[in-house]
Structures are given as structure tokens and as C-alpha cells.
Scaffold this active site. Structure first.
Site, PDB file in Angstrom:
ATOM      1  N   ASP A 178       0.820  -1.210   0.000  1.00 20.35           N
ATOM      2  CA  ASP A 178       0.000   0.000   0.000  1.00 20.35           C
ATOM      3  C   ASP A 178       0.856   1.263   0.000  1.00 20.35           C
ATOM      4  O   ASP A 178       0.594   2.203  -0.735  1.00 20.35           O
ATOM      5  CB  ASP A 178      -0.964   0.010   1.211  1.00 20.35           C
ATOM      6  CG  ASP A 178      -0.290  -0.337   2.531  1.00 20.35           C
ATOM      7  OD1 ASP A 178       0.957  -0.482   2.561  1.00 20.35           O
ATOM      8  OD2 ASP A 178      -0.999  -0.457   3.545  1.00 20.35           O
ATOM      9  N   ILE A 179       1.897   1.272   0.845  1.00 17.04           N
ATOM     10  CA  ILE A 179       2.667   2.512   1.022  1.00 17.04           C
ATOM     11  C   ILE A 179       4.111   2.197   1.383  1.00 17.04           C
ATOM     12  O   ILE A 179       4.391   1.196   2.030  1.00 17.04           O
ATOM     13  CB  ILE A 179       2.002   3.385   2.125  1.00 17.04           C
ATOM     14  CG1 ILE A 179       2.622   4.779   2.210  1.00 17.04           C
ATOM     15  CG2 ILE A 179       2.018   2.728   3.480  1.00 17.04           C
ATOM     16  CD1 ILE A 179       1.760   5.768   3.013  1.00 17.04           C
ATOM     17  N   ASP A 212       7.090   3.826   3.472  1.00 22.15           N
ATOM     18  CA  ASP A 212       7.346   4.877   4.472  1.00 22.15           C
ATOM     19  C   ASP A 212       8.840   4.827   4.829  1.00 22.15           C
ATOM     20  O   ASP A 212       9.656   5.459   4.160  1.00 22.15           O
ATOM     21  CB  ASP A 212       6.422   4.610   5.661  1.00 22.15           C
ATOM     22  CG  ASP A 212       6.550   5.613   6.774  1.00 22.15           C
ATOM     23  OD1 ASP A 212       6.944   6.749   6.506  1.00 22.15           O
ATOM     24  OD2 ASP A 212       6.237   5.275   7.941  1.00 22.15           O
ATOM     25  N   LYS A 267      11.416  -0.193   5.245  1.00 20.21           N
ATOM     26  CA  LYS A 267      11.907  -1.421   5.902  1.00 20.21           C
ATOM     27  C   LYS A 267      11.173  -2.650   5.380  1.00 20.21           C
ATOM     28  O   LYS A 267      11.780  -3.688   5.144  1.00 20.21           O
ATOM     29  CB  LYS A 267      11.687  -1.329   7.418  1.00 20.21           C
ATOM     30  CG  LYS A 267      12.743  -0.529   8.139  1.00 20.21           C
ATOM     31  CD  LYS A 267      12.523  -0.621   9.640  1.00 20.21           C
ATOM     32  CE  LYS A 267      13.077   0.605  10.329  1.00 20.21           C
ATOM     33  NZ  LYS A 267      12.396   0.932  11.568  1.00 20.21           N
ATOM     34  N   LYS A 274       5.759   7.741   0.363  1.00 24.29           N
ATOM     35  CA  LYS A 274       5.802   8.864   1.310  1.00 24.29           C
ATOM     36  C   LYS A 274       7.157   9.551   1.234  1.00 24.29           C
ATOM     37  O   LYS A 274       8.189   8.881   1.319  1.00 24.29           O
ATOM     38  CB  LYS A 274       5.545   8.336   2.727  1.00 24.29           C
ATOM     39  CG  LYS A 274       4.887   9.338   3.628  1.00 24.29           C
ATOM     40  CD  LYS A 274       4.786   8.837   5.057  1.00 24.29           C
ATOM     41  CE  LYS A 274       3.498   8.133   5.353  1.00 24.29           C
ATOM     42  NZ  LYS A 274       3.318   7.882   6.801  1.00 24.29           N
ATOM     43  N   ASP A 313      -5.022   1.529   7.405  1.00 23.10           N
ATOM     44  CA  ASP A 313      -5.856   1.585   8.610  1.00 23.10           C
ATOM     45  C   ASP A 313      -5.308   2.509   9.685  1.00 23.10           C
ATOM     46  O   ASP A 313      -4.144   2.926   9.633  1.00 23.10           O
ATOM     47  CB  ASP A 313      -5.975   0.181   9.216  1.00 23.10           C
ATOM     48  CG  ASP A 313      -4.666  -0.267   9.876  1.00 23.10           C
ATOM     49  OD1 ASP A 313      -3.606  -0.120   9.236  1.00 23.10           O
ATOM     50  OD2 ASP A 313      -4.702  -0.719  11.030  1.00 23.10           O
TER      51      ASP A 313
HETATM   52  P1  5GP Z   1       7.567   0.915   5.999  1.00 24.42           P
HETATM   53  O1  5GP Z   1       8.121  -0.453   6.262  1.00 24.42           O
HETATM   54  O2  5GP Z   1       7.866   1.427   4.629  1.00 24.42           O
HETATM   55  O3  5GP Z   1       7.920   1.884   7.083  1.00 24.42           O
HETATM   56  O4  5GP Z   1       6.025   0.880   6.134  1.00 24.42           O
HETATM   57  C1  5GP Z   1       5.328  -0.111   5.655  1.00 24.42           C
HETATM   58  C2  5GP Z   1       3.981  -0.270   6.284  1.00 24.42           C
HETATM   59  O5  5GP Z   1       3.658   0.670   7.317  1.00 24.42           O
HETATM   60  C3  5GP Z   1       2.973  -0.035   5.202  1.00 24.42           C
HETATM   61  O6  5GP Z   1       2.789  -1.204   4.458  1.00 24.42           O
HETATM   62  C4  5GP Z   1       1.751   0.350   5.986  1.00 24.42           C
HETATM   63  O7  5GP Z   1       1.073  -0.805   6.375  1.00 24.42           O
HETATM   64  C5  5GP Z   1       2.317   1.070   7.209  1.00 24.42           C
HETATM   65  N1  5GP Z   1       2.260   2.536   7.030  1.00 24.42           N
HETATM   66  C6  5GP Z   1       3.258   3.379   6.686  1.00 24.42           C
HETATM   67  N2  5GP Z   1       2.832   4.654   6.601  1.00 24.42           N
HETATM   68  C7  5GP Z   1       1.517   4.619   6.896  1.00 24.42           C
HETATM   69  C8  5GP Z   1       0.496   5.615   6.959  1.00 24.42           C
HETATM   70  O8  5GP Z   1       0.683   6.811   6.722  1.00 24.42           O
HETATM   71  N3  5GP Z   1      -0.748   5.169   7.291  1.00 24.42           N
HETATM   72  C9  5GP Z   1      -1.032   3.867   7.559  1.00 24.42           C
HETATM   73  N4  5GP Z   1      -2.285   3.568   7.863  1.00 24.42           N
HETATM   74  N5  5GP Z   1      -0.098   2.904   7.501  1.00 24.42           N
HETATM   75  C10 5GP Z   1       1.159   3.272   7.168  1.00 24.42           C
HETATM   76 MG    MG Z   2       1.392  -2.574   5.082  1.00 20.95          MG
END
Ligand code: 5GP
Ligand code: MG
Length: 202
Positions: free
Chosen positions: A123-124, A126, A129, A154, A183
Site C-alpha cells: 500500500d505505502i 514509508d 523497511k 511517502k 488503517d
Molecule cells: P515501511 O516499512 O515502509 O515503514 O512501512 C510499511 C507499512 O507501514 C505499510 O505497508 C503500511 O502498512 C504502514 N504505514 C506506513 N505509513 C503509513 C500511513 O501513513 N498510514 C497507515 N495507515 N499505515 C502506514
Molecule cells: Mg502494510
């Protein structure tokens, strides 16, 4: 002397706990504003699907969908793709409330990916990781290729290695967002648009 130190440590820990609890707010939908409309999201999904079709021309794509968040995006992407696809699902969890915590990935061990063209769909992105860890774990299964695709990218300093997914539908600011699979403590995943936490509430 010793006893008074213990009393002070006790008093200090009670007050710090009070401050922490006061900082942990619980948000409601009123704390979020409309950010990306459903029609805009669908248009960007079509565009990213077109790019993927062009790059994978004639190949079957094995989509590794990262649940729970990527479910609606995977469904709409699969429908938009002309390429032949197979979808397998893994689960990743890292967020608690609006905070990124320790990452756990499950469901990948039993999935066969040898000689497949794998596209990890989330989905995203951030901190990145999740994608970096998944790429590493998928590589161990000797696929022909591994690429990554996210709905939202992001723009954040938390992505310290400046990891870029191969495909991203929409680039967003460093804000907490919900809807279209994303969520807040298990709620709001089924909104068909994306909403952002108001800067005044964050
Ligand atoms: P990362 O590993 O890139 O930090 O984040 C991955 C996961 O964190 C995403 O798949 C998502 O489930 C959650 N996440 C990151 N940013 C957001 C956000 O702004 N809103 C929500 N609801 N989930 C996020
Ligand atoms: Mg996720």
C-alpha cells in the site's frame, strides 16, 4: 537517604507515565481530511498498470501482495493489468496507531517463487523497511526477477537509505494517511479514498 531516593524515583516515574499517557491521543475520523479522491486513485492505478504491462510484455507476473493494507490496491491493479498474473499473499505488520514499530512478516515460507517474475505490491512505502526486507527474503527463493510496486510513496526522512520502489502510483507528503487499505488501529481500511491526519491533530 536511600529511602528518600526510592520515593523520588517512584514519584518521578508516576509523573512521566502521566505525561506519556497524555501525549497518546486517540484519533477519530474528524481528525482526518480528504486527501486523494477515489477517482484520482483509480486513474493512477491505471497508469501504473500500463507501465508494468509495458515492462513485463508477454511475461506472467507473480504478485506478492502485502496484507492487510495492499488488498484493495492489489485487486484494482490486477484488474487493470493486461499481463497474466498470479497473486500470492503475505502478511506484514509494523504500525501501531500512527507509529512505525518492529516489523514482522509471515506467510512467505510456504510460497514457491523459483524462476518467477515477482512483483511485490504494498500500500505505502514509508521507512522502506518492509519492502527492503521482503525483497531480501524473496531473493532467497531464487526468482527470475524481483520488483516492487506501491500505491503511495511517502516523501519522508525516515526512509534513510532513500529506497525507491520500481513503481509508485502517487507520491505523498510525510503525513499519516488512512483509507483504500490503510488503517488506523484496524479501522477505515474500506474507505475508497485516502484521508490524511490534520496537521493540527498530529
Ligand atoms: P515501511 O516499512 O515502509 O515503514 O512501512 C510499511 C507499512 O507501514 C505499510 O505497508 C503500511 O502498512 C504502514 N504505514 C506506513 N505509513 C503509513 C500511513 O501513513 N498510514 C497507515 N495507515 N499505515 C502506514
Ligand atoms: Mg502494510
Amino acid at each position: 537517604m536511600k529511602f528518600s531516593r526510592i520515593v523520588w524515583a517512584f514519584v518521578l516515574s508516576i509523573s512521566l507515565n502521566g505525561v506519556t499517557n497524555a501525549c497518546q491521543r486517540h484519533y477519530t475520523l474528524d481528525d482526518f481530511i480528504p486527501y486523494l479522491t477515489a477517482s484520482y486513485l483509480q486513474q493512477r492505478v491505471q497508469e501504473v498498470a500500463h507501465r508494468i504491462d509495458t515492462d513485463y510484455a508477454g511475461k506472467e507476473i507473480t504478485i506478492v501482495s502485502v496484507l492487510e493494507g495492499a488488498r484493495p490496491f492489489t485487486r484494482d491493479l490486477k484488474n487493470a493489468l493486461k499481463s497474466k498474473t498470479q497473486v500470492v499473499e503475505v502478511t506484514a505488520k509494523s504500525y501501531e496507531g500512527t507509529e512505525s514499530k518492529d516489523l514482522t512478516i509471515s506467510g512467505l515460507d510456504s510460497i514457491y517463487l523459483k524462476d518467477k517474475d515477482v512483483l511485490i505490491v504494498d500500500d505505502i512505502c514509508d521507512t522502506a523497511k518492509t519492502l527492503k526486507k521482503l525483497v531480501e527474503k524473496v531473493q532467497e527463493k531464487q526468482p527470475t526477477s524481483v520488483k516492487t510496486c506501491v500505491l503511495l510513496m511517502k516523501n519522508t526522512s525516515k526512509n534513510s537509505t532513500k529506497y525507491q520502489p520500481d513503481y509508485q502510483a502517487v507520491e505523498i507528503e510525510d503525513r499519516f494517511v488512512i483509507g483504500y487499505g490503510l488503517d488506523y488501529d484496524g479501522a477505515y481500511r474500506d474507505l475508497n479514498c485516502v484521508m490524511a491526519l490534520k496537521s493540527s491533530a498530529a
